[in-house]
Design an enzyme around this catalytic site. Structure first.
Site, PDB file in Angstrom:
ATOM      1  N   TYR A 161       2.180  11.510  14.770  1.00 24.62           N
ATOM      2  CA  TYR A 161       2.649  10.480  13.894  1.00 24.62           C
ATOM      3  C   TYR A 161       3.337   9.219  14.695  1.00 24.62           C
ATOM      4  O   TYR A 161       3.204   8.146  14.553  1.00 24.62           O
ATOM      5  CB  TYR A 161       3.812  11.193  13.051  1.00 24.62           C
ATOM      6  N   THR A 204       1.031  -1.081  -0.063  1.00 22.51           N
ATOM      7  CA  THR A 204      -0.075  -0.026   0.089  1.00 22.51           C
ATOM      8  C   THR A 204       1.026   1.382  -0.218  1.00 22.51           C
ATOM      9  O   THR A 204       1.960   1.276   0.426  1.00 22.51           O
ATOM     10  CB  THR A 204      -0.996   0.056   1.023  1.00 22.51           C
ATOM     11  N   GLY A 205       0.369   2.438  -0.451  1.00 20.87           N
ATOM     12  CA  GLY A 205       1.020   3.620  -0.652  1.00 20.87           C
ATOM     13  C   GLY A 205       2.245   3.463  -1.263  1.00 20.87           C
ATOM     14  O   GLY A 205       3.521   4.065  -0.894  1.00 20.87           O
ATOM     15  N   SER A 206       2.307   2.943  -2.529  1.00 23.91           N
ATOM     16  CA  SER A 206       3.533   2.328  -3.228  1.00 23.91           C
ATOM     17  C   SER A 206       3.738   3.074  -4.501  1.00 23.91           C
ATOM     18  O   SER A 206       4.615   2.619  -5.460  1.00 23.91           O
ATOM     19  CB  SER A 206       3.470   0.891  -3.365  1.00 23.91           C
ATOM     20  N   SER A 219       5.305   6.020  -4.798  1.00 23.11           N
ATOM     21  CA  SER A 219       6.636   6.463  -4.658  1.00 23.11           C
ATOM     22  C   SER A 219       7.171   6.060  -3.222  1.00 23.11           C
ATOM     23  O   SER A 219       6.598   5.426  -2.572  1.00 23.11           O
ATOM     24  CB  SER A 219       6.423   8.246  -4.650  1.00 23.11           C
ATOM     25  N   GLY A 220       8.470   6.671  -3.117  1.00 28.92           N
ATOM     26  CA  GLY A 220       9.135   6.594  -1.660  1.00 28.92           C
ATOM     27  C   GLY A 220       9.630   5.115  -1.161  1.00 28.92           C
ATOM     28  O   GLY A 220       9.936   4.355  -2.134  1.00 28.92           O
ATOM     29  N   ILE A 221       9.135   4.892   0.000  1.00 30.37           N
ATOM     30  CA  ILE A 221       9.461   3.735   0.481  1.00 30.37           C
ATOM     31  C   ILE A 221       8.788   2.668   0.054  1.00 30.37           C
ATOM     32  O   ILE A 221       9.289   1.434  -0.582  1.00 30.37           O
ATOM     33  CB  ILE A 221       9.430   3.550   2.006  1.00 30.37           C
ATOM     34  N   GLY A 222       7.536   2.936  -0.113  1.00 25.46           N
ATOM     35  CA  GLY A 222       6.466   1.909  -0.891  1.00 25.46           C
ATOM     36  C   GLY A 222       6.871   1.488  -2.274  1.00 25.46           C
ATOM     37  O   GLY A 222       6.696   0.057  -2.530  1.00 25.46           O
ATOM     38  N   SER A 277       7.981   2.971  12.698  1.00 29.86           N
ATOM     39  CA  SER A 277       9.135   3.774  12.502  1.00 29.86           C
ATOM     40  C   SER A 277       9.841   3.766  13.940  1.00 29.86           C
ATOM     41  O   SER A 277       9.318   3.218  14.938  1.00 29.86           O
ATOM     42  CB  SER A 277       8.491   5.178  12.200  1.00 29.86           C
TER      43      SER A 277
END
Length: 258
Positions: A149, A13-15, A17-20, A136
């Site tokens: 967060y 999920t949330g993939s 860009s970035g870490i995803g 995190s």
């Protein structure tokens, strides 16, 4: 060691860009069929173009009932679920409204709970599966400038431990990855908001010195370094690791046990 996920389907999920995206790329390189998600068609298309092999894109907002329903209808079963979707930002703790607290909890925690609730029974029925939550260092070392967060990431540790117990003895493992300060586009913006403009190397050094002095790595982690751990935990090689919070934090968390 060779990580081979041929024949497995992985949802990240949330993939877009970035870490995803780095995780999706890593799993794809290991042979998995990968499903990526996001809210923007153009970004999803650009992300999909960076993956080799079998890749599917599902657009939608997973914080909504409709977005969740559309995803599970399009992808009823998976072998590997990586709950990466999350938001972050800095704010004065006394200025964070109830609505903002709810937004962080809904996005960072409940989206992952809903997807686990859907996919875990299929995994346990097959006797094999991998569920991961991208947590995190802030789950353990709550930063004063982003406690909403941090608390949401702390909640994920309880979520993964509880679901790991629910899957005990089934062949399904459930873990969290404690990601340390990681270099993404969103993080660059976050860093510059705190330390100002200038060359990235200077901004990174100032941020790590002032705001993350506990880091033993003393630099930002690259997304691919997080993805390497996710790929390992997704593989048969990690069959004895479950209910764990595995650190890829550059030594940021000052503890001698995970």
């Amino acid at each position: 060691m060779r990580i081979d996920l041929t024949g497995k389907t992985a949802l990240v999920t949330g993939s877009s860009s970035g870490i995803g995206l780095a995780i999706a790329q890593g799993l794809s390189a290991c042979g998995a069929a990968v499903v990526i998600t996001g809210r923007d068609d153009d970004r999803l298309a650009a992300a999909a173009a960076t993956l080799d092999g079998d890749v599917r894109s599902v657009r939608g907002d997973l914080t909504t009932v409709e977005g969740h329903s559309d995803l599970v209808a399009a992808v009823p079963e998976v072998d590997v679920l990586v709950n990466n979707l999350g938001i972050f930002g800095h704010a004065d703790p006394l200025d964070i409204s109830d609505d903002e607290w709810r937004r962080y909890f809904e996005t960072n925690v409940l989206t992952a709970v809903r997807l686990t609730r859907h996919y875990l029974p299929g995994m346990t029925a097959k006797g094999w599966g991998r569920v991961q939550y991208i947590s995190s260092d802030s789950a353990v070392v709550t930063p004063a400038e982003m406690i909403h967060y941090g608390v949401s990431k702390t909640a994920l540790l309880g979520v993964h431990r509880g679901f790991a117990k629910a899957a005990a003895g089934t062949g399904v493992t459930v873990n969290s990855v404690l990601a340390g300060p990681t270099h993404t586009g969103g993080v660059e913006t976050f860093v510059r908001d705190l330390v100002g403009d200038g060359p990235w190397e200077d901004a990174q050094r100032e941020f790590m010195t002032k705001h993350r002095p506990q880091s033993l790595l003393r630099r930002f982690i690259e997304p691919e370094e997080i993805a390497n751990m996710v790929c390992y935990l997704a593989s048969p090689l990690a069959s004895a690791t479950t209910g764990a919070a595995v650190r890829v934090d550059g030594g940021y968390v000052d503890a001698i046990v995970p």
